[in-house]
Design a protein around this motif. Sequence first.
Motif, short mmCIF file in Angstrom:
data_model
loop_
_atom_site.label_atom_id
_atom_site.label_comp_id
_atom_site.label_asym_id
_atom_site.label_seq_id
_atom_site.Cartn_x
_atom_site.Cartn_y
_atom_site.Cartn_z
N HIS A 96 22.55 69.11 -43.40
CA HIS A 96 21.77 68.40 -44.40
C HIS A 96 22.23 66.94 -44.50
CE1 HIS A 96 21.29 72.58 -46.39
NE2 HIS A 96 20.34 72.37 -45.49
N ARG A 97 21.28 66.06 -44.69
CA ARG A 97 21.57 64.64 -44.80
C ARG A 97 21.81 64.25 -46.25
NH1 ARG A 97 17.27 61.87 -40.48
NH2 ARG A 97 18.21 62.78 -38.61
N HIS A 98 22.76 63.31 -46.44
CA HIS A 98 23.12 62.83 -47.77
C HIS A 98 23.18 61.31 -47.76
CE1 HIS A 98 25.15 66.77 -49.12
NE2 HIS A 98 24.95 66.94 -47.82
N ILE A 99 22.98 60.73 -48.94
CA ILE A 99 23.34 59.34 -49.17
C ILE A 99 24.21 59.33 -50.42
CG2 ILE A 99 21.25 58.81 -50.50
CD1 ILE A 99 21.40 55.97 -49.19
N LEU A 100 25.38 58.68 -50.32
CA LEU A 100 26.38 58.68 -51.38
C LEU A 100 26.48 57.27 -51.97
CD1 LEU A 100 29.21 60.67 -49.52
CD2 LEU A 100 27.35 61.59 -50.91
N VAL A 101 26.14 57.17 -53.25
CA VAL A 101 26.20 55.89 -53.95
C VAL A 101 27.48 55.87 -54.78
CG1 VAL A 101 25.10 54.41 -55.66
CG2 VAL A 101 23.70 55.68 -54.02
N PRO A 102 28.41 54.95 -54.50
CA PRO A 102 29.69 54.94 -55.22
C PRO A 102 29.52 54.58 -56.69
CG PRO A 102 29.52 53.00 -53.81
CD PRO A 102 28.34 53.87 -53.48
N GLY A 124 29.50 47.29 -56.48
CA GLY A 124 30.73 46.91 -57.14
C GLY A 124 31.86 47.90 -56.95
N GLU A 125 31.52 49.12 -56.48
CA GLU A 125 32.53 50.16 -56.26
C GLU A 125 32.76 50.46 -54.79
OE1 GLU A 125 34.17 51.29 -58.84
OE2 GLU A 125 32.93 50.03 -60.16
N GLY A 126 32.21 49.63 -53.91
CA GLY A 126 32.37 49.86 -52.49
C GLY A 126 31.04 50.11 -51.80
N GLY A 164 25.72 45.64 -58.99
CA GLY A 164 26.57 45.96 -60.13
C GLY A 164 26.14 47.19 -60.88
N ASN A 165 24.93 47.69 -60.61
CA ASN A 165 24.45 48.91 -61.27
C ASN A 165 23.68 49.74 -60.25
OD1 ASN A 165 23.77 50.89 -63.09
ND2 ASN A 165 23.04 49.47 -64.65
N ALA A 166 24.41 50.19 -59.24
CA ALA A 166 23.80 50.93 -58.15
C ALA A 166 23.21 52.26 -58.61
CB ALA A 166 24.83 51.17 -57.04
N LEU A 167 23.84 52.89 -59.61
CA LEU A 167 23.33 54.17 -60.09
C LEU A 167 21.95 54.00 -60.71
CD1 LEU A 167 24.01 57.17 -60.34
CD2 LEU A 167 25.03 56.69 -62.57
N LYS A 168 21.75 52.92 -61.45
CA LYS A 168 20.43 52.64 -62.02
C LYS A 168 19.40 52.44 -60.92
CE LYS A 168 18.02 49.55 -65.22
NZ LYS A 168 18.16 48.39 -66.14
N GLU A 187 37.78 62.52 -50.80
CA GLU A 187 39.13 62.03 -50.53
C GLU A 187 39.35 61.90 -49.04
OE1 GLU A 187 43.75 63.02 -51.87
OE2 GLU A 187 42.18 64.54 -52.12
N ASP A 188 39.82 60.73 -48.64
CA ASP A 188 40.21 60.55 -47.24
C ASP A 188 41.70 60.19 -47.19
OD1 ASP A 188 40.38 57.89 -48.04
OD2 ASP A 188 38.48 57.32 -47.09
N GLU A 189 42.16 59.62 -46.09
CA GLU A 189 43.58 59.36 -45.91
C GLU A 189 44.11 58.29 -46.86
OE1 GLU A 189 41.31 59.33 -43.61
OE2 GLU A 189 41.80 60.98 -42.25
N THR A 190 43.23 57.45 -47.37
CA THR A 190 43.70 56.29 -48.14
C THR A 190 43.25 56.27 -49.60
OG1 THR A 190 41.79 54.98 -47.43
CG2 THR A 190 43.77 54.89 -46.04
N SER A 191 42.20 57.02 -49.96
CA SER A 191 41.68 56.86 -51.31
C SER A 191 40.91 58.09 -51.77
CB SER A 191 40.77 55.63 -51.38
OG SER A 191 39.64 55.81 -50.53
N LEU A 192 40.65 58.13 -53.07
CA LEU A 192 39.80 59.14 -53.69
C LEU A 192 38.63 58.39 -54.33
CD1 LEU A 192 39.32 62.09 -54.58
CD2 LEU A 192 40.61 61.55 -56.65
N ARG A 193 37.42 58.67 -53.85
CA ARG A 193 36.24 57.94 -54.31
C ARG A 193 35.26 58.88 -54.99
NH1 ARG A 193 34.18 54.77 -49.09
NH2 ARG A 193 34.88 56.67 -48.04
N THR A 194 34.51 58.33 -55.95
CA THR A 194 33.52 59.10 -56.69
C THR A 194 32.12 58.61 -56.33
OG1 THR A 194 35.09 59.26 -58.52
CG2 THR A 194 32.81 59.87 -58.99
N PHE A 195 31.21 59.55 -56.13
CA PHE A 195 29.86 59.20 -55.69
C PHE A 195 28.80 59.98 -56.47
CE2 PHE A 195 32.49 58.50 -51.91
CZ PHE A 195 32.06 57.25 -51.48
N ALA A 196 27.62 59.38 -56.56
CA ALA A 196 26.40 60.11 -56.86
C ALA A 196 25.82 60.51 -55.51
CB ALA A 196 25.42 59.24 -57.63
N ASP A 197 25.75 61.80 -55.27
CA ASP A 197 25.39 62.34 -53.96
C ASP A 197 23.95 62.85 -54.00
OD1 ASP A 197 25.11 63.75 -51.62
OD2 ASP A 197 26.61 65.27 -52.08
N LEU A 198 23.07 62.20 -53.25
CA LEU A 198 21.68 62.63 -53.13
C LEU A 198 21.51 63.29 -51.77
CD1 LEU A 198 18.82 62.64 -54.40
CD2 LEU A 198 18.38 60.50 -53.16
#
Length: 335
Positions: free
Chosen positions: A49-55, A36-38, A117-121, A79-90
């Motif tokens: 190091h490898r990461h997976i970022l859940v918005p 739901g957040e992208g 709709g509840n990717a963090l869960k 933050e990139d050229e167009t937006s500021l996004r928040t992630f849970a970074d594993l």
Amino acid sequence: MTAGLRDIVQQHWQALERDGHASGRLRVSDLPVETGEGPVVAAVDGAGHRHILVPIQPERRVRGGLDGPALILRKVLFEDETSLRTFADLCCARADLNDVFTGLCADVLLHVEGQPGNALKALYGQIDRWRALFRSQSNLLGIEQQAGLFGELVFLERLLEQDPGAHVLWKGPSGHRHDFASARHAVEIKSSLATEGRRIRVHGLDQLEAPPGGLHLYWMRLEAGAGGRRLNDLATRVVEACDDENAIRSLLSAGGYQFLDAPHYGDARFAVVEERCYAVEQGFPRLVASELTSAGVPITVTDVAYTVDLSSEPPHPVDTEASTQQIVALVKEGF
């Protein structure tokens, strides 16, 4: 389904790793899994190091308690050229666990698809499931088991020096009656921490039964202590020397060694202080089904285990050249 997601995230990480021009910052790549957040994002940082970022939504908290040494979970802003996004970074902070981390991330992606709709869960659920899995299935090896594995890895390393695909000859972890086997030849490895004598423990009436091309038994006296080679280093070495990393990791796991448990084996060191190779043939002390049958003894006893004392001669060990020839023959026939 999970296998396909595993391949996808692996391909994204590999592409980012090849993109070395941005080595000083987090390199990111959107994955084809939406929330739901992208989209969920694959990333590689400057240390590799490898990461997976859940918005997630900016106000969401990310739980603590997962801060290394292998896995790190935190809240990050990107933050990139167009937006500021928040992630849970594993993040996986140990490259030797990348394969395990890939499996975890594939499961995360699969469950995020099921509840976008509840990717963090979904992320939390898979982290907890994997942690419980390793707590319940990862049984640490005792000192005798460590020594036994060390001896097999010493021999496996020699085979891999001949051919990087020789891991296919390592049959012991899969339950084969011999530790190493090709179509016609076989090798059994026996390691001992005893300071005197040369006794081996044999399990079953078929362990010393020779295949058509012959069976050789390698006996190693190991000494545990600071002057030896680390079990962890030897395990890492065979992974590096093998041409199929996933296959050798699976064999190590089946043999009882998990890279996740490596910190527990940090002090495990062994040195080979004596080694002998025996041709297991007519006259070698053993109990095997074929000889008992030939002698008219009915085979009605199961779960047989016995000890063979090789402290005196005969049997006589073969010389170094014959031992080397056995390794060459095993490798040549195995492919």
